[in-house]
Design a protein around this motif. Structure first.
Motif, PDB file in Angstrom:
ATOM      1  N   THR A  38       7.463  -5.819   9.412  1.00 16.40           N
ATOM      2  CA  THR A  38       6.550  -4.796   9.902  1.00 16.40           C
ATOM      3  C   THR A  38       5.358  -4.751   8.951  1.00 16.40           C
ATOM      4  O   THR A  38       5.291  -5.516   7.985  1.00 16.40           O
ATOM      5  CB  THR A  38       7.215  -3.403   9.922  1.00 16.40           C
ATOM      6  OG1 THR A  38       7.422  -2.970   8.563  1.00 16.40           O
ATOM      7  CG2 THR A  38       8.556  -3.436  10.654  1.00 16.40           C
ATOM      8  N   HIS A  48       4.853  -2.355   6.975  1.00 14.27           N
ATOM      9  CA  HIS A  48       5.223  -1.576   5.788  1.00 14.27           C
ATOM     10  C   HIS A  48       4.890  -2.419   4.559  1.00 14.27           C
ATOM     11  O   HIS A  48       5.162  -3.625   4.526  1.00 14.27           O
ATOM     12  CB  HIS A  48       6.717  -1.246   5.821  1.00 14.27           C
ATOM     13  CG  HIS A  48       7.119  -0.213   4.819  1.00 14.27           C
ATOM     14  ND1 HIS A  48       7.172  -0.481   3.458  1.00 14.27           N
ATOM     15  CD2 HIS A  48       7.489   1.083   4.968  1.00 14.27           C
ATOM     16  CE1 HIS A  48       7.547   0.608   2.817  1.00 14.27           C
ATOM     17  NE2 HIS A  48       7.741   1.569   3.706  1.00 14.27           N
ATOM     18  N   LYS A  57       7.098  -5.242   3.047  1.00 16.66           N
ATOM     19  CA  LYS A  57       7.353  -6.505   3.757  1.00 16.66           C
ATOM     20  C   LYS A  57       6.394  -7.623   3.361  1.00 16.66           C
ATOM     21  O   LYS A  57       6.673  -8.787   3.614  1.00 16.66           O
ATOM     22  CB  LYS A  57       7.279  -6.282   5.269  1.00 16.66           C
ATOM     23  CG  LYS A  57       8.192  -5.191   5.796  1.00 16.66           C
ATOM     24  CD  LYS A  57       9.665  -5.494   5.604  1.00 16.66           C
ATOM     25  CE  LYS A  57      10.513  -4.423   6.293  1.00 16.66           C
ATOM     26  NZ  LYS A  57      11.954  -4.630   6.110  1.00 16.66           N
TER      27      LYS A  57
END
Length: 246
Positions: free
Chosen positions: A119, A121, A124
């Motif tokens: 994702t 985020h 990551k």
């Protein structure tokens, strides 16, 4: 949920939901990596969630983490059980039909293909994915996302969003390697599932990892006890030690 549990009961509580004011024994499932995020990114933006997780661990009778390296975050509150989450190794496995799978998903047969799952985020490492792709323009990519708005529209990329687990397994088997750009040391679930397919790993721009996958990552899954059979036995052993009746 009753206000009081039976003596032989243990309530399992996902730590991000906070401690539940119920009389009886509770197990905090401390699976999220907010302490690692806070330390790595040196920011207060994760403080509220981290505080909830911390309080759940503090006030629960028992607490569990997925990896040994995260136990230190909670051992000040008492004993911490290390029980992995568990990979479905019957689903995630080598399929040995790469050409057929590339036909199925309309992927080129004559190019090296990398797969990345994640994702936007920050943990990551999307920026590291883009950096690696720019350094290796000859590589075709499979990107697997959780949300539609996260698709990366770049050359040589095939985006897949909210697909089924068996499709993720097939796409992993269609690729030549898995690119890991996670910024935290523990592996996340998609990485363990990728290991179970025995796909080669390439690590780029990472923090120091808890271990480095071997030439046969599927063997690592079993050696580290992340397969569901091993995880189930760990839970059984824990419950039996605590006197839970079946």
């Amino acid at each position: 949920i009753p206000s009081k549990l039976n003596n032989e009961d243990i309530l399992l509580r996902y730590s991000t939901l906070g401690y539940l004011p119920v009389e009886g024994k509770q197990m905090a499932l401390c699976w999220e990596l907010y302490p690692e995020m806070k330390n790595h990114f040196n920011t207060a933006c994760f403080d509220d969630r981290a505080r909830i997780v911390d309080n759940t661990a503090r006030y629960s009778t028992y607490r569990t983490v997925a990896t040994t390296m995260t136990a230190k975050n909670y051992d000040k509150y008492g004993q911490v059980e290390v029980i992995p989450i568990g990979v479905d190794t019957d689903l995630y496995k080598p399929l040995n039909n790469k050409i057929e799978l590339r036909d199925k998903y309309k992927l080129p047969k004559d190019k090296k293909i990398g797969v990345w799952i994640g994702t936007f985020h920050p943990m990551k490492g999307v920026s590291k994915l883009l950096e690696y792709a720019a350094l290796n323009p000859e590589i075709e990519w499979i990107f697997i996302w959780k949300w539609e708005m996260e698709e990366l529209k770049i050359d040589n990329a095939h985006n897949f969003v909210k697909i089924k687990q068996n499709q993720i397994c097939e796409l992993l088997n269609a690729a030549d390697f898995y690119l890991s750009t996670s910024q935290l040391s523990p592996y996340y679930m998609a990485e363990w599932e990728a290991m179970a397919t025995n796909i080669p790993f390439v690590l780029f721009g990472n923090a120091e990892r808890e271990f480095y996958p071997s030439k046969n990552p599927r063997d690592d899954v079993f050696a580290m006890g992340w397969d569901r059979k091993s995880v189930k036995q760990k839970w059984i052993d824990f419950f039996e030690r605590k006197g839970v009746k079946w």
